[in-house]
Design a protein around this motif. Structure first.
Motif, PDB file in Angstrom:
ATOM      1  N   LEU A 176     -19.424 -17.534 -63.634  1.00 51.57           N
ATOM      2  CA  LEU A 176     -19.896 -18.177 -61.886  1.00 51.57           C
ATOM      3  C   LEU A 176     -18.381 -17.679 -61.469  1.00 51.57           C
ATOM      4  CD1 LEU A 176     -18.453 -22.115 -63.732  1.00 51.57           C
ATOM      5  CD2 LEU A 176     -20.307 -21.598 -62.235  1.00 51.57           C
ATOM      6  N   ASN A 177     -17.740 -16.766 -61.694  1.00 54.23           N
ATOM      7  CA  ASN A 177     -16.834 -16.098 -60.636  1.00 54.23           C
ATOM      8  C   ASN A 177     -17.775 -14.658 -59.680  1.00 54.23           C
ATOM      9  OD1 ASN A 177     -15.211 -13.242 -60.144  1.00 54.23           O
ATOM     10  ND2 ASN A 177     -13.582 -14.708 -60.542  1.00 54.23           N
ATOM     11  N   ALA A 178     -17.372 -14.537 -58.202  1.00 50.30           N
ATOM     12  CA  ALA A 178     -18.256 -14.324 -57.456  1.00 50.30           C
ATOM     13  C   ALA A 178     -18.247 -12.892 -58.008  1.00 50.30           C
ATOM     14  CB  ALA A 178     -17.956 -14.285 -56.243  1.00 50.30           C
ATOM     15  N   GLU A 179     -17.078 -12.163 -58.442  1.00 45.93           N
ATOM     16  CA  GLU A 179     -16.783 -10.822 -59.567  1.00 45.93           C
ATOM     17  C   GLU A 179     -17.126 -10.032 -60.264  1.00 45.93           C
ATOM     18  OE1 GLU A 179     -13.529  -9.309 -58.589  1.00 45.93           O
ATOM     19  OE2 GLU A 179     -13.591  -9.683 -55.548  1.00 45.93           O
ATOM     20  N   ASP A 180     -17.086 -11.357 -61.032  1.00 42.33           N
ATOM     21  CA  ASP A 180     -17.146 -11.044 -62.822  1.00 42.33           C
ATOM     22  C   ASP A 180     -18.376 -11.118 -63.129  1.00 42.33           C
ATOM     23  OD1 ASP A 180     -13.952  -9.993 -63.114  1.00 42.33           O
ATOM     24  OD2 ASP A 180     -14.095 -12.570 -63.982  1.00 42.33           O
ATOM     25  N   CYS A 181     -18.891 -12.220 -62.353  1.00 48.24           N
ATOM     26  CA  CYS A 181     -20.551 -11.821 -62.390  1.00 48.24           C
ATOM     27  C   CYS A 181     -21.550 -10.579 -62.801  1.00 48.24           C
ATOM     28  CB  CYS A 181     -21.136 -13.100 -62.139  1.00 48.24           C
ATOM     29  SG  CYS A 181     -21.569 -12.775 -60.225  1.00 48.24           S
ATOM     30  N   VAL A 182     -21.380  -9.882 -61.367  1.00 44.14           N
ATOM     31  CA  VAL A 182     -21.913  -8.162 -61.581  1.00 44.14           C
ATOM     32  C   VAL A 182     -20.723  -7.314 -62.373  1.00 44.14           C
ATOM     33  CG1 VAL A 182     -21.731  -6.769 -59.968  1.00 44.14           C
ATOM     34  CG2 VAL A 182     -22.279  -8.865 -58.954  1.00 44.14           C
ATOM     35  N   GLN A 183     -19.216  -7.185 -62.483  1.00 51.86           N
ATOM     36  CA  GLN A 183     -18.820  -6.402 -63.000  1.00 51.86           C
ATOM     37  C   GLN A 183     -19.256  -6.262 -64.762  1.00 51.86           C
ATOM     38  OE1 GLN A 183     -14.698  -6.680 -61.644  1.00 51.86           O
ATOM     39  NE2 GLN A 183     -15.506  -6.204 -59.436  1.00 51.86           N
ATOM     40  N   ASN A 184     -18.713  -7.367 -65.057  1.00 49.69           N
ATOM     41  CA  ASN A 184     -19.189  -8.076 -67.036  1.00 49.69           C
ATOM     42  C   ASN A 184     -20.258  -8.545 -66.912  1.00 49.69           C
ATOM     43  OD1 ASN A 184     -15.860  -7.074 -67.459  1.00 49.69           O
ATOM     44  ND2 ASN A 184     -15.538  -9.535 -65.850  1.00 49.69           N
ATOM     45  N   ASN A 185     -21.026  -8.236 -66.407  1.00 49.23           N
ATOM     46  CA  ASN A 185     -22.756  -9.502 -66.237  1.00 49.23           C
ATOM     47  C   ASN A 185     -23.072  -9.791 -67.992  1.00 49.23           C
ATOM     48  OD1 ASN A 185     -25.820  -9.383 -66.517  1.00 49.23           O
ATOM     49  ND2 ASN A 185     -25.337 -11.191 -64.552  1.00 49.23           N
ATOM     50  N   LYS A 186     -22.734  -7.958 -68.330  1.00 48.38           N
ATOM     51  CA  LYS A 186     -23.615  -7.305 -69.619  1.00 48.38           C
ATOM     52  C   LYS A 186     -22.584  -8.517 -70.858  1.00 48.38           C
ATOM     53  CE  LYS A 186     -25.922  -5.329 -72.615  1.00 48.38           C
ATOM     54  NZ  LYS A 186     -27.877  -5.578 -72.676  1.00 48.38           N
ATOM     55  N   CYS A 187     -20.998  -8.752 -70.672  1.00 51.17           N
ATOM     56  CA  CYS A 187     -20.773  -8.957 -71.470  1.00 51.17           C
ATOM     57  C   CYS A 187     -20.529 -10.383 -71.778  1.00 51.17           C
ATOM     58  CB  CYS A 187     -19.353  -8.976 -71.225  1.00 51.17           C
ATOM     59  SG  CYS A 187     -17.616 -10.407 -72.095  1.00 51.17           S
ATOM     60  N   ALA A 188     -21.044 -10.781 -70.611  1.00 52.05           N
ATOM     61  CA  ALA A 188     -21.717 -12.618 -70.550  1.00 52.05           C
ATOM     62  C   ALA A 188     -23.029 -12.535 -71.256  1.00 52.05           C
ATOM     63  CB  ALA A 188     -21.665 -13.127 -69.437  1.00 52.05           C
ATOM     64  N   GLU A 189     -23.604 -11.919 -71.152  1.00 51.14           N
ATOM     65  CA  GLU A 189     -24.951 -11.677 -71.738  1.00 51.14           C
ATOM     66  C   GLU A 189     -25.071 -12.010 -73.293  1.00 51.14           C
ATOM     67  OE1 GLU A 189     -29.287  -9.883 -71.116  1.00 51.14           O
ATOM     68  OE2 GLU A 189     -27.373  -8.702 -70.833  1.00 51.14           O
ATOM     69  N   GLU A 190     -23.899 -10.588 -73.759  1.00 49.82           N
ATOM     70  CA  GLU A 190     -24.345 -11.095 -74.893  1.00 49.82           C
ATOM     71  C   GLU A 190     -23.549 -12.346 -75.797  1.00 49.82           C
ATOM     72  OE1 GLU A 190     -24.964  -8.198 -77.369  1.00 49.82           O
ATOM     73  OE2 GLU A 190     -25.927  -7.161 -75.409  1.00 49.82           O
ATOM     74  N   LEU A 191     -22.571 -12.821 -74.833  1.00 49.08           N
ATOM     75  CA  LEU A 191     -22.086 -13.560 -75.334  1.00 49.08           C
ATOM     76  C   LEU A 191     -22.570 -14.654 -75.345  1.00 49.08           C
ATOM     77  CD1 LEU A 191     -18.427 -13.807 -73.317  1.00 49.08           C
ATOM     78  CD2 LEU A 191     -18.557 -13.613 -76.211  1.00 49.08           C
ATOM     79  N   ILE A 192     -23.368 -14.988 -74.604  1.00 49.27           N
ATOM     80  CA  ILE A 192     -24.721 -15.919 -74.671  1.00 49.27           C
ATOM     81  C   ILE A 192     -26.014 -15.776 -75.644  1.00 49.27           C
ATOM     82  CG2 ILE A 192     -26.926 -17.051 -73.327  1.00 49.27           C
ATOM     83  CD1 ILE A 192     -25.338 -16.388 -70.767  1.00 49.27           C
ATOM     84  N   LYS A 193     -26.313 -14.157 -75.674  1.00 48.93           N
ATOM     85  CA  LYS A 193     -27.020 -14.148 -76.697  1.00 48.93           C
ATOM     86  C   LYS A 193     -26.510 -14.617 -78.219  1.00 48.93           C
ATOM     87  CE  LYS A 193     -28.982 -10.087 -79.214  1.00 48.93           C
ATOM     88  NZ  LYS A 193     -28.865  -8.184 -79.124  1.00 48.93           N
ATOM     89  N   ASP A 194     -24.808 -13.496 -78.971  1.00 48.54           N
ATOM     90  CA  ASP A 194     -24.550 -14.399 -79.985  1.00 48.54           C
ATOM     91  C   ASP A 194     -24.171 -15.817 -79.958  1.00 48.54           C
ATOM     92  OD1 ASP A 194     -23.494 -13.203 -82.663  1.00 48.54           O
ATOM     93  OD2 ASP A 194     -21.675 -13.991 -81.988  1.00 48.54           O
ATOM     94  N   PHE A 195     -24.054 -16.768 -79.223  1.00 46.76           N
ATOM     95  CA  PHE A 195     -24.559 -18.111 -79.388  1.00 46.76           C
ATOM     96  C   PHE A 195     -25.227 -18.395 -79.019  1.00 46.76           C
ATOM     97  CE2 PHE A 195     -25.172 -21.800 -76.741  1.00 46.76           C
ATOM     98  CZ  PHE A 195     -23.649 -23.284 -77.456  1.00 46.76           C
ATOM     99  N   LEU A 196     -26.720 -17.923 -79.236  1.00 47.41           N
ATOM    100  CA  LEU A 196     -28.154 -18.917 -78.619  1.00 47.41           C
ATOM    101  C   LEU A 196     -28.068 -18.018 -80.401  1.00 47.41           C
ATOM    102  CD1 LEU A 196     -29.331 -17.783 -75.913  1.00 47.41           C
ATOM    103  CD2 LEU A 196     -28.865 -19.703 -76.603  1.00 47.41           C
TER     104      LEU A 196
END
Length: 319
Positions: A176-196
Motif C-alpha cells: 500500500l506504500n507508493a515506494e515500498d510496493c516497488v522497492q520491497n515487492n519481493k519481500c511482500a511476495e515472500e510474506l504472502i507466500k509463507d502466509f498462504l
C-alpha cells in the motif's frame, strides 16, 4: 466483460491457470506455482474451461493486455475476504484448534472497544462490538489489519498465529506504500507466500478460498499499477455513498441524482479550506481546532497531536 468463469468455477483465476478443487461445497486453491495466463493464450482460448464465451469479445479489439490491465480489487480480496474470514474463524467457529475460548473473545472484544476513544477522525469508523462482525465495513477490517489488530491480538492469539497475522499485515503495508510496493515487492511476495502455505497448517483447507488465492497475485499487480490503493474500490464505494445521499425519496431516483449534480455544478461548493475563526478561536486568542482539506487538529484528544515526518535531503543523514 471478460466472459470467464466466476469465483466458484474450477478454472476461475484470471491471472494463472491453477484449477481449484471442490471440498464441502466450497472451491479451494492450495498454494502452487502455476503458469500465468497471457494475452495470447486468452485470445486463443487455450484454457477452454476458463471461458464462458468461446467467440471473441469486443474488449479484445482494444490494444490492451486483458490479463494485465484487469487488476484484482484488494478491498474485496483482503478486507472483505481474507481478514473477515480470519476474524470470523477466531470468534465464530467453535471447537477447532484455532477457535478462541469465550474468555479470550470477551477480553478481545473489551480491549478492541476500549481503544475507540484513542481513534482520531482520520479513520472512518470507531471500533465496535465484535458481535457486529457480519455488518463490518471494509474500512473497519482495514483498520483492524493495519493498525489495531497488532495491539489487541498480541496476548490473545498463540505466538504462531499472531506472527501469521502479522505476515499479512506487513505485506499489505508494503504493497500500500507508493515506494515500498516497488522497492520491497519481493519481500511482500515472500510474506504472502509463507502466509498462504501456513493457512492449512494453522487453520484448515476450507480457508483456502479464491480470495486467499488472489493474495498471491497482489504483489505482481502492485509492480504494474503501483500502490494497491490506486486500483481499489474504496473511491467507488465512497462515491456511491455520496450519490445515495442525493436521493431523498424512492420515486424518480435518476432524476433526483441528475438534478442534484446539476445544482452542484452550477453553484459549486462554497466551503472554505479553514473553518471560520468564530467557531474556533478561544478567549485567550488560541484556536480550539483547525480544520483543513487534509487534516483536523484539535486541543482535545484524540485529535490533539500530529505526527510530523522529518524528510532528509538526498545524500544526507537523518538526525
Amino acid at each position: 466483460m471478460l466472459g470467464v468463469k466466476g469465483h466458484a468455477g474450477y478454472s476461475c483465476c484470471t491471472k494463472c491457470i491453477q484449477r481449484g478443487e471442490r471440498k464441502e461445497n466450497r472451491m479451494i486453491f492450495h498454494y502452487q506455482n502455476h503458469p500465468l495466463r497471457t494475452n495470447i493464450n486468452f485470445w486463443q482460448r487455450t484454457d477452454v474451461s476458463h471461458h464462458n464465451q468461446q467467440s471473441s469479445l469486443e474488449i479484445e479489439k482494444l490494444p490492451i493486455d486483458v490479463i494485465q490491465v484487469f487488476a484484482l480489487d484488494y478491498m474485496h480480496v483482503v478486507y472483505l475476504g481474507v481478514m473477515k474470514a480470519l476474524l470470523g474463524s477466531w470468534i465464530k467457529v467453535k471447537n477447532c484448534n484455532y477457535s478462541l475460548q469465550q474468555n479470550d473473545i470477551r477480553k478481545l472484544n473489551t480491549e478492541f472497544q476500549s481503544i475507540a476513544c484513542y481513534i482520531p477522525r482520520d479513520f472512518c469508523r470507531k471500533p465496535r462490538d465484535l458481535k457486529e462482525i457480519d455488518r463490518f465495513k471494509a474500512t473497519e477490517f482495514r483498520q483492524f489489519l493495519l493498525y489495531t489488530g497488532q495491539v489487541v491480538l498480541k496476548d490473545i492469539l498463540s505466538e504462531e498465529m499472531y506472527i501469521h497475522f502479522l505476515q499479512l499485515s506487513l505485506a499489505m503495508r508494503i504493497l500500500l506504500n507508493a515506494e515500498d510496493c516497488v522497492q520491497n515487492n519481493k519481500c511482500a511476495e515472500e510474506l504472502i507466500k509463507d502466509f498462504l502455505l501456513r493457512v492449512p497448517v494453522l487453520y484448515d483447507d476450507l480457508m483456502l478460498t479464491y480470495n486467499c488465492h488472489c493474495l498471491s497475485h497482489l504483489a505482481r499487480d502492485s509492480m504494474h499499477f503501483g500502490s494497491l490503493e490506486t486500483t481499489s474500490a474504496f473511491k467507488f464505494e465512497n462515491k456511491l455513498g455520496k450519490i445515495k445521499k442525493l436521493v431523498k425519496k424512492k420515486n424518480n431516483v435518476p432524476s433526483q441524482i441528475y438534478n442534484r449534480l446539476v445544482e452542484q455544478s452550477v453553484h459549486g461548493n462554497h466551503h472554505t479550506n479553514i473553518v471560520s475563526k468564530k467557531s474556533t478561536v478561544q478567549s485567550d486568542g488560541t484556536y480550539k481546532f483547525v480544520k483543513t482539506k487534509n487534516f483536523y487538529l484539535s486541543s482535545i484528544a484524540p485529535e490533539n497531536f500530529y505526527l510530523v515526518q522529518k524528510l532528509r535531503a538526498k545524500g544526507t543523514r537523518l538526525t
